[in-house]
Design a protein around this motif. Structure first.
Motif, short mmCIF file in Angstrom:
data_model
loop_
_atom_site.label_atom_id
_atom_site.label_comp_id
_atom_site.label_asym_id
_atom_site.label_seq_id
_atom_site.Cartn_x
_atom_site.Cartn_y
_atom_site.Cartn_z
N ALA A 1 16.90 13.17 -6.60
CA ALA A 1 16.44 12.64 -7.89
C ALA A 1 16.50 11.13 -7.93
CB ALA A 1 17.28 13.24 -9.02
N ASP A 2 17.55 10.53 -7.35
CA ASP A 2 17.67 9.07 -7.40
C ASP A 2 16.48 8.40 -6.71
OD1 ASP A 2 20.03 9.26 -8.78
OD2 ASP A 2 21.30 9.03 -7.01
N ALA A 3 16.14 8.90 -5.51
CA ALA A 3 15.00 8.33 -4.79
C ALA A 3 13.69 8.59 -5.52
CB ALA A 3 14.94 8.90 -3.37
N ALA A 4 13.59 9.79 -6.11
CA ALA A 4 12.36 10.11 -6.85
C ALA A 4 12.18 9.15 -8.02
CB ALA A 4 12.41 11.55 -7.35
N PHE A 5 13.24 8.89 -8.78
CA PHE A 5 13.12 7.97 -9.91
C PHE A 5 12.91 6.53 -9.44
CE2 PHE A 5 14.99 11.39 -12.56
CZ PHE A 5 14.05 11.36 -13.58
N GLU A 6 13.49 6.17 -8.30
CA GLU A 6 13.26 4.82 -7.76
C GLU A 6 11.77 4.60 -7.47
OE1 GLU A 6 14.23 2.22 -3.74
OE2 GLU A 6 15.53 3.91 -4.26
N TRP A 7 11.14 5.61 -6.86
CA TRP A 7 9.71 5.46 -6.56
C TRP A 7 8.85 5.59 -7.81
CZ3 TRP A 7 7.85 3.19 -2.51
CH2 TRP A 7 8.62 3.12 -1.35
N LEU A 8 9.30 6.37 -8.78
CA LEU A 8 8.56 6.40 -10.05
C LEU A 8 8.63 5.05 -10.74
CD1 LEU A 8 9.51 9.93 -11.48
CD2 LEU A 8 7.24 9.15 -10.81
N GLU A 9 9.77 4.37 -10.65
CA GLU A 9 9.89 3.03 -11.24
C GLU A 9 8.94 2.06 -10.53
OE1 GLU A 9 10.97 -0.02 -13.71
OE2 GLU A 9 11.36 2.13 -13.91
N ALA B 1 3.57 19.43 -11.72
CA ALA B 1 4.58 20.48 -11.62
C ALA B 1 5.70 20.13 -10.65
CB ALA B 1 3.90 21.79 -11.21
N ALA B 2 5.43 19.26 -9.69
CA ALA B 2 6.45 18.89 -8.70
C ALA B 2 7.68 18.25 -9.35
CB ALA B 2 5.85 17.94 -7.67
N PHE B 3 7.50 17.67 -10.55
CA PHE B 3 8.62 16.99 -11.21
C PHE B 3 9.38 17.89 -12.18
CE2 PHE B 3 5.75 13.19 -10.46
CZ PHE B 3 6.50 12.70 -9.40
N ASP B 4 9.10 19.17 -12.19
CA ASP B 4 9.78 20.06 -13.14
C ASP B 4 11.30 19.96 -13.01
OD1 ASP B 4 7.35 20.88 -14.07
OD2 ASP B 4 7.42 22.90 -13.21
N LEU C 1 0.82 -1.21 0.00
CA LEU C 1 0.00 0.00 0.00
C LEU C 1 0.86 1.27 0.00
CD1 LEU C 1 -2.88 -0.93 2.49
CD2 LEU C 1 -2.87 -1.04 0.00
N MET C 2 2.13 1.14 -0.30
CA MET C 2 2.98 2.31 -0.37
C MET C 2 2.51 3.24 -1.49
SD MET C 2 5.51 2.66 1.77
CE MET C 2 6.31 1.68 3.05
N PRO C 3 2.34 4.53 -1.19
CA PRO C 3 1.91 5.49 -2.23
C PRO C 3 3.12 5.87 -3.09
CG PRO C 3 2.20 6.65 -0.16
CD PRO C 3 2.49 5.19 0.12
N SER C 4 3.47 5.00 -4.03
CA SER C 4 4.73 5.17 -4.77
C SER C 4 4.82 6.51 -5.47
CB SER C 4 4.87 4.04 -5.79
OG SER C 4 4.85 2.79 -5.16
N PHE C 5 3.77 6.88 -6.18
CA PHE C 5 3.81 8.13 -6.94
C PHE C 5 3.92 9.32 -6.00
CE2 PHE C 5 1.70 11.61 -9.32
CZ PHE C 5 2.53 11.62 -10.45
N ALA C 6 3.17 9.30 -4.91
CA ALA C 6 3.21 10.41 -3.96
C ALA C 6 4.58 10.50 -3.29
CB ALA C 6 2.11 10.26 -2.92
N LEU C 7 5.20 9.36 -3.00
CA LEU C 7 6.54 9.39 -2.42
C LEU C 7 7.56 9.94 -3.41
CD1 LEU C 7 6.54 6.07 -0.37
CD2 LEU C 7 6.87 8.38 0.55
N ALA C 8 7.38 9.63 -4.71
CA ALA C 8 8.26 10.21 -5.73
C ALA C 8 8.14 11.73 -5.71
CB ALA C 8 7.90 9.66 -7.10
#
Length: 716
Positions: free
Chosen positions: A669-677, A694-697, A653-660
């Protein structure tokens, strides 16, 4: 020789003399009308019994049909009334019909014979109790035949003009204008014909009459082609000797009401049964009427959310119409007692509050679907708009089981309340409707809608709900591929979880073509365009959606999101504030408002909005709050929230997109892309919005960004 007359009513004649003994036998006449309509193809016995005896079991219906045919042969003295074949066909040696003559004339292009055969609307005033399928068939035929009649009149008018018969052209155009008084093509045709015979004053008078009718009777603006032609005629008239230029015939003054089109709001019908348990029935009837009436061509019907905003509020009808920018309002009441229904309805004109039409229906509960179609037909007549072929084909018509329909209404009732508990109750009712009638297409469509919302909003992994959406929507469309709601749900799955953008576009186009007034289809299509970066197109679609349902918080919110994606926070904020005012508990609206304030540099307002969103949106809202805190340099508090989520949330139930998003705010960025993956692998319900977030700009320059979008079928 027997002859069936179907135009202007329904009656049977023998050698020109009406057979009065059959005048009261409506099912016998209906059967003859159906067979006349089928022509040489005929009808199967199953089709005929389904249309005339929808509530009887197969054996009983076939027995009723045998008795009806036997009675007709005996009464008419026509043992060979039907051809000896598998399907039922009228024997042309014994019986003819005006419908056959009309169609034969149309097929050979004999326009005069078409007009001569048309003695009035098809089966006008003819009604068979308890045969809603027959009523729908008659309505479809009536609309199609009226169109053919109008085409024939126009063809005759044009033929007369080409042949130099100016007076004849005037006569034909006048007949068409009388038949379709709000048809701009008929109006300009008659005006040109009158001008050609020198009757310019009458041509201008007709322009004024046409314009007044459109403005006063339906609250719309006349087609500009009529005024353009009127100006041409005036200029020609002013150049004639002896005609002063001041002799201009002025057009009718413009209507100042803010209802530019033929528009209607259907207010929630009052439940007068005294039983609160019947609330879902009165609300459901209102919902169904919005759907049925919304399919009337040329009529804009306000969406459900906006209409239901006035439920229980004792406001003047004119004030409501002004708020919704409509020219008319339909209001009514429902009383259910045992197997009986009493439905009172009235149509009110917005300009002066006058009742344009009213009716009371005392019917059996099983006739609810016929009543819906009758109300729609009456509305079309009162507003002088053209009926569409789908009138009466909404949810109720797909089942004959009233208990299944009852569960369907309860399902829609709870689905509209949106909370997770209510959505699960909605699923239960849709499943009970399907259990009673496994071929109930609209119940499958409702089940798909509810499960889709659970997949997006629920606090559990979406895989199970998503699987149910796919199964339900496939079954709904296999049973009936004209259901706009099902095509919309399918489109939402295709782009939201499969990232199949081309297939989703096709489904949205089908949904909107089937039901142009379905606001939710416009809203989701607008988001679909926004998520691809097609912001101008998205704005146009979402403005249309907001026009259809002006008091829907989601409509204002989604339009605000487009401006936010385009970095126009000054335009986004008023729309998002309106959404919050309309629905204070809509967490996504508060969150989007927070993003807008961040773009404006208003940090305190932004944090206040994100904190409000987090109070009602669980771990997803907390992760987005962490982003806002990090973006406003409250990094320690942001990391604490993220660590709490990682420590306490279940892995599935981890909110992957929200954590990214949170890690993007922390500039990791590394953690953001890990959670996007992870979001990509899990098919996170929000990943489809990645390009418009917009958060990913700050990630756009990273090569991993373009690679992710490419895998999702999006351009960088």
């Amino acid at each position: 020789m027997l002859r069936i007359r179907t135009f202007g009513g329904c009656r049977l004649e023998r050698d020109g003399t009406p057979l009065d003994e059959l005048s009261g036998q409506r099912k016998s006449l209906a059967a003859l009308a159906l067979l006349a309509g089928a022509g040489p193809r005929g009808l199967t016995r199953e089709s005929l019994t389904a249309l005339l005896w929808p509530d009887s079991d197969e054996e009983r219906a076939r027995t009723s049909l045998k008795q009806l045919v036997h009675s007709l042969r005996r009464q008419l003295g026509a043992p060979d009334l039907l051809l000896p074949a598998g399907d039922l066909r009228l024997n042309p040696e014994w019986v003819t019909s005006d419908l056959t003559e009309f169609r034969d004339a149309a097929s050979r292009g004999d326009h005069e014979a078409v007009v001569q055969s048309y003695a009035g609307p098809f089966l006008e005033g003819f009604y068979v109790r308890g045969a809603d399928g027959f009523e729908r068939w008659a309505a479809e035929q009536r609309a199609a035949l009226a169109r053919e009649f109008a085409r024939a009149l126009e063809a005759l008018a044009e033929e007369a003009s080409r042949g130099g018969d100016a007076r004849g052209a005037v006569g034909w155009w006048r007949r068409l204008a009388d038949a379709e008084p709000l048809n701009a093509r008929a109006a300009t045709g008659l005006m040109r014909a009158l001008d050609a015979v020198g009757e310019r004053a009458e041509a201008l008078q007709h322009a004024r009459t046409f314009q007044s009718s459109v403005r006063e009777e339906i609250g719309g603006e006349p087609d500009p082609s009529v005024e353009k032609l009127a100006d041409e005629i005036r200029r020609a008239q002013s150049r004639m000797p002896g005609v002063p230029s001041s002799g201009r015939v002025e057009p009718a003054p413009p209507n100042t009401a803010e209802a530019p089109r033929t528009s209607l709001a259907v207010l929630p019908f009052a439940n007068t049964s005294g039983d609160a348990e019947d609330e879902h029935f009165s609300d459901g009837l209102t919902d169904e009427l919005i759907g049925v009436i919304g399919k009337i061509g040329g009529l804009t019907v306000t969406g459900r959310t906006s209409s239901f905003a006035f439920k229980g509020k004792a406001l003047d009808v004119r004030a409501i119409a002004d708020s919704l920018h409509v020219s008319s309002v339909l209001e009514g009441s429902v009383r259910r007692s045992g197997g009986q229904l009493k439905i009172g309805v009235q149509l009110v004109r917005a300009t002066d509050g006058a009742v344009v039409w009213s009716e009371t229906y005392d019917r059996g509960t099983q006739e609810i679907f016929v009543v819906q179609a009758e109300i729609a037909t009456a509305i079309a007549g009162a507003l002088r708009v053209r009926l569409g072929p789908a009138i009466g084909s909404r949810a109720g018509s797909a089942t004959r089981d009233l208990l299944a329909y009852e569960h369907y209404l309860k399902g829609r009732y709870f689905q509209n309340r949106v909370s997770e508990d209510d959505l699960r109750r909605a699923v239960g009712h849709f499943e009970q409707a399907i259990a009673r009638d496994p071929d109930y297409a609209h119940a499958y469509a409702g089940l798909a809608d509810a499960c889709l919302l659970l997949a997006i909003l629920g606090d559990r992994a979406p895989a199970n709900d998503l699987s149910r959406v796919r199964t339900a929507v496939a079954r709904a469309l296999a049973l009936d591929d004209t259901i706009a709601e099902a095509h919309t749900s399918l489109a939402s799955v295709l782009f939201g979880f499969d990232w199949n953008w081309d297939a989703a576009a096709s489904e949205f186009e089908k949904a909107i073509a089937l039901d142009p007034g379905y606001g939710l289809a416009h809203q989701r299509y607008g988001l679909f365009l926004m998520y691809q970066g097609r912001l101008d197109e998205a704005q146009a679609v979402l403005e249309r959606a907001r026009g259809l349902d002006p008091l829907a918080a989601s409509a204002s919110m989604n339009l605000g999101r487009v401006h936010l994606s385009a970095h126009r926070p000054d335009k986004a904020v008023p729309l998002l504030l309106a959404a919050v005012e309309l629905s204070p508990r809509l967490a996504l609206a508060h969150e989007q408002l927070g993003y807008a304030y961040l773009q404006l540099g208003q940090q305190e307002n932004a944090l206040r909005a994100f904190r409000q969103a987090a109070t009602s949106s669980g771990v997803r809202g907390s992760a987005r709050l962490a982003y806002a805190l990090a973006a406003t340099r409250h990094v320690g508090e942001a990391r604490t929230i993220v660590n709490d989520i990682l420590r306490s949330a279940r892995p599935d139930l981890m909110p992957s997109f929200a954590l990214a998003i949170a890690y993007a705010g922390l500039v990791d960025a590394d953690a953001a892309f890990e959670w996007l993956e992870r979001a990509y692998v899990q098919r996170d319900a929000f990943l489809h919005s990645v390009k418009a977030t917009a958060a990913f700009d700050g990630l756009h320059a990273d090569p991993r960004w373009a690679a992710l979008l490419w895998r999702m079928g999006l351009s960088a």
